[in-house]
Design a protein around this motif. Structure first.
Motif, mmCIF file in Angstrom:
data_model
loop_
_atom_site.group_PDB
_atom_site.id
_atom_site.type_symbol
_atom_site.label_atom_id
_atom_site.label_comp_id
_atom_site.label_asym_id
_atom_site.label_seq_id
_atom_site.Cartn_x
_atom_site.Cartn_y
_atom_site.Cartn_z
ATOM 1 N N ASP A 65 0.880 -1.176 0.000
ATOM 2 C CA ASP A 65 0.000 0.000 0.000
ATOM 3 C C ASP A 65 0.910 1.215 0.000
ATOM 4 N N LEU A 66 1.001 1.893 -1.135
ATOM 5 C CA LEU A 66 1.981 2.955 -1.292
ATOM 6 C C LEU A 66 1.678 4.200 -0.471
ATOM 7 N N THR A 67 0.519 4.271 0.126
ATOM 8 C CA THR A 67 0.257 5.398 1.025
ATOM 9 C C THR A 67 0.977 5.231 2.358
ATOM 10 N N ASP A 68 1.462 4.027 2.647
ATOM 11 C CA ASP A 68 2.310 3.813 3.821
ATOM 12 C C ASP A 68 3.708 4.369 3.527
ATOM 13 N N HIS A 69 4.265 5.101 4.446
ATOM 14 C CA HIS A 69 5.513 5.809 4.171
ATOM 15 C C HIS A 69 6.672 4.886 3.830
ATOM 16 N N GLY A 70 6.701 3.698 4.382
ATOM 17 C CA GLY A 70 7.810 2.798 4.098
ATOM 18 C C GLY A 70 7.573 1.870 2.921
ATOM 19 N N ALA A 71 6.423 2.000 2.274
ATOM 20 C CA ALA A 71 6.048 1.040 1.236
ATOM 21 C C ALA A 71 6.890 1.167 -0.021
ATOM 22 N N ALA A 72 7.220 2.392 -0.414
ATOM 23 C CA ALA A 72 8.000 2.574 -1.643
ATOM 24 C C ALA A 72 9.364 1.906 -1.520
ATOM 25 N N ALA A 73 10.038 2.126 -0.399
ATOM 26 C CA ALA A 73 11.348 1.507 -0.190
ATOM 27 C C ALA A 73 11.235 -0.010 -0.150
ATOM 28 N N LEU B 239 10.670 2.597 -13.986
ATOM 29 C CA LEU B 239 9.736 2.848 -12.896
ATOM 30 C C LEU B 239 8.459 3.434 -13.475
ATOM 31 N N VAL B 240 7.369 2.728 -13.283
ATOM 32 C CA VAL B 240 6.067 3.225 -13.707
ATOM 33 C C VAL B 240 5.351 3.766 -12.474
ATOM 34 N N LEU B 241 4.919 5.006 -12.548
ATOM 35 C CA LEU B 241 4.215 5.643 -11.430
ATOM 36 C C LEU B 241 2.719 5.518 -11.690
ATOM 37 N N ASN B 242 2.059 4.724 -10.875
ATOM 38 C CA ASN B 242 0.649 4.433 -11.109
ATOM 39 C C ASN B 242 -0.041 4.136 -9.788
ATOM 40 N N THR C 179 -5.288 17.654 0.801
ATOM 41 C CA THR C 179 -4.187 16.951 1.461
ATOM 42 C C THR C 179 -4.268 15.452 1.207
ATOM 43 N N VAL C 180 -5.460 14.894 1.312
ATOM 44 C CA VAL C 180 -5.639 13.466 1.063
ATOM 45 C C VAL C 180 -5.266 13.125 -0.379
ATOM 46 N N ALA C 181 -5.680 13.961 -1.320
ATOM 47 C CA ALA C 181 -5.377 13.711 -2.726
ATOM 48 C C ALA C 181 -3.876 13.758 -2.993
ATOM 49 N N ILE C 182 -3.191 14.709 -2.390
ATOM 50 C CA ILE C 182 -1.733 14.809 -2.555
ATOM 51 C C ILE C 182 -1.044 13.586 -1.958
ATOM 52 N N GLU C 183 -1.525 13.150 -0.797
ATOM 53 C CA GLU C 183 -0.926 11.971 -0.158
ATOM 54 C C GLU C 183 -1.171 10.703 -0.973
ATOM 55 N N LEU C 184 -2.212 10.710 -1.785
ATOM 56 C CA LEU C 184 -2.516 9.552 -2.618
ATOM 57 C C LEU C 184 -1.770 9.584 -3.946
ATOM 58 N N LEU C 185 -1.675 10.763 -4.568
ATOM 59 C CA LEU C 185 -1.213 10.853 -5.951
ATOM 60 C C LEU C 185 0.161 11.499 -6.132
ATOM 61 N N VAL C 186 0.702 12.112 -5.087
ATOM 62 C CA VAL C 186 2.003 12.770 -5.234
ATOM 63 C C VAL C 186 3.066 12.158 -4.335
ATOM 64 N N HIS C 187 2.812 12.110 -3.046
ATOM 65 C CA HIS C 187 3.826 11.630 -2.114
ATOM 66 C C HIS C 187 4.337 10.219 -2.409
ATOM 67 N N PRO C 188 3.463 9.237 -2.701
ATOM 68 C CA PRO C 188 3.982 7.899 -2.989
ATOM 69 C C PRO C 188 4.916 7.879 -4.191
ATOM 70 N N HIS C 189 4.596 8.670 -5.208
ATOM 71 C CA HIS C 189 5.420 8.686 -6.409
ATOM 72 C C HIS C 189 6.754 9.370 -6.153
ATOM 73 N N ARG D 152 8.308 9.273 -3.336
ATOM 74 C CA ARG D 152 9.110 8.310 -2.576
ATOM 75 C C ARG D 152 9.662 7.205 -3.487
ATOM 76 N N LEU D 153 8.885 6.784 -4.480
ATOM 77 C CA LEU D 153 9.376 5.780 -5.432
ATOM 78 C C LEU D 153 10.539 6.339 -6.248
ATOM 79 N N VAL D 154 10.404 7.572 -6.691
ATOM 80 C CA VAL D 154 11.491 8.200 -7.441
ATOM 81 C C VAL D 154 12.745 8.303 -6.576
ATOM 82 N N ALA D 155 12.576 8.716 -5.333
ATOM 83 C CA ALA D 155 13.729 8.854 -4.442
ATOM 84 C C ALA D 155 14.458 7.533 -4.239
ATOM 85 N N ALA D 156 13.703 6.434 -4.273
ATOM 86 C CA ALA D 156 14.300 5.117 -4.039
ATOM 87 C C ALA D 156 15.007 4.554 -5.268
ATOM 88 N N THR D 157 14.715 5.079 -6.456
ATOM 89 C CA THR D 157 15.286 4.506 -7.683
ATOM 90 C C THR D 157 16.204 5.451 -8.445
#
Length: 257
Positions: free
Chosen positions: A60-68, A84-87, A105-115, A117-122
């Motif tokens: 669940d990518l809304t969890d902060h540690g999920a992307a890593a 990396l596909v952001l979806n 805020t909820v929308a940003i946490e769903l559609l921006v923050h997870p992506h 974090r994925l970019v930061a990890a790759t």
């Protein structure tokens, strides 16, 4: 055309159904090792078993540690991530006049923050190796806001701004960053929107779909496979000089240049 994806490792979140699954299948067909992520672990694992070189990861990518965790699983199974596909899923429908700061805020946490974090990890590894493809699944609402989808319009536009800025910063390192904007693609998500439109207009779902199709120059909804083909090209070796772009896959629906 040789896409150059054979043996590459691709991560595709939101891959249990719809566009994400179609993209995962398309990349696998080109010989990529594919990591399918999704909240429904049973589904992504079952879909991964159908592909030649793939693994499904419940996340669940809304969890902060999920992307890593997702990227770590990919690297542990196949090695460094090349594509990396952001979806991910979108927020519920809503009108701008009713939109609250809390909903934004909820929308940003769903559609921006997870992506992010994925970019930061790759991204560091991609830049070090001199090759990387980041392709985001966006929405036509980025260029032409969609009535009744204020949360999606706002958050996806924020993601688009971030990615456009990033593209210029990493282009010289062999990393491309692009966005594919689906119009009315025949998925469960679009079915939900058709039902919402029908309820709002007091018409049947079939009539709502017919009206939607009539507004598209192609006269029909697109298929997930058609959308996935565009993503696959942007992920390919041959697309190395295409970056910072928003590529529409919408049958001509958006009329803006």
């Amino acid at each position: 055309m040789d896409t150059g994806l054979k043996g590459r490792t691709a991560v595709v979140p939101g891959a249990s159904t719809g566009l994400g699954l179609a993209v995962a299948r398309a990349l696998a067909a080109e010989g990529a090792n594919v990591v399918l992520g999704g909240r429904r672990g049973d589904l992504v694992r079952a879909e991964a078993e159908k592909l030649p070189s793939a693994v499904g990861v419940e996340v669940d990518l809304t969890d902060h540690g999920a992307a890593a965790a997702l990227i770590g699983a990919a690297e542990g199974r196949f090695g460094p991530v090349d594509v990396l596909v952001l979806n991910g899923g979108g927020p519920p429908p809503g009108r701008a006049e009713d939109f609250t700061p809390e909903q934004l805020t909820v929308a940003i946490e769903l559609l921006v923050h997870p992506h992010q974090r994925l970019v930061a990890a790759t991204l560091p590894g991609m830049r070090e190796r001199g090759f990387g493809r980041i392709v985001a699944v966006g929405s036509s609402g980025v260029q032409q806001p969609i009535d009744g989808l204020v949360a999606s319009n706002a958050a996806r536009a924020a993601l688009a701004g971030y990615l456009k800025t990033l593209a210029a910063e990493v282009a010289a390192d062999g990393v491309t960053v692009n966005m594919v904007l689906p119009g009315r693609i025949d998925t469960d998500r679009v079915g939900v929107l058709d039902r919402a439109n029908a309820e709002r207009s007091g018409i049947s779902v079939d009539e709502a779909r017919a009206r939607s199709e009539a507004s598209i120059p192609a006269g029909r909804y697109g298929t997930p496979e058609e959308f996935a083909a565009v993503v696959t090209f942007l992920a390919s070796a041959g697309a190395g000089y295409v970056t910072g772009e928003q590529v529409r896959c919408d049958g001509g629906m958006v009329r803006a240049h």
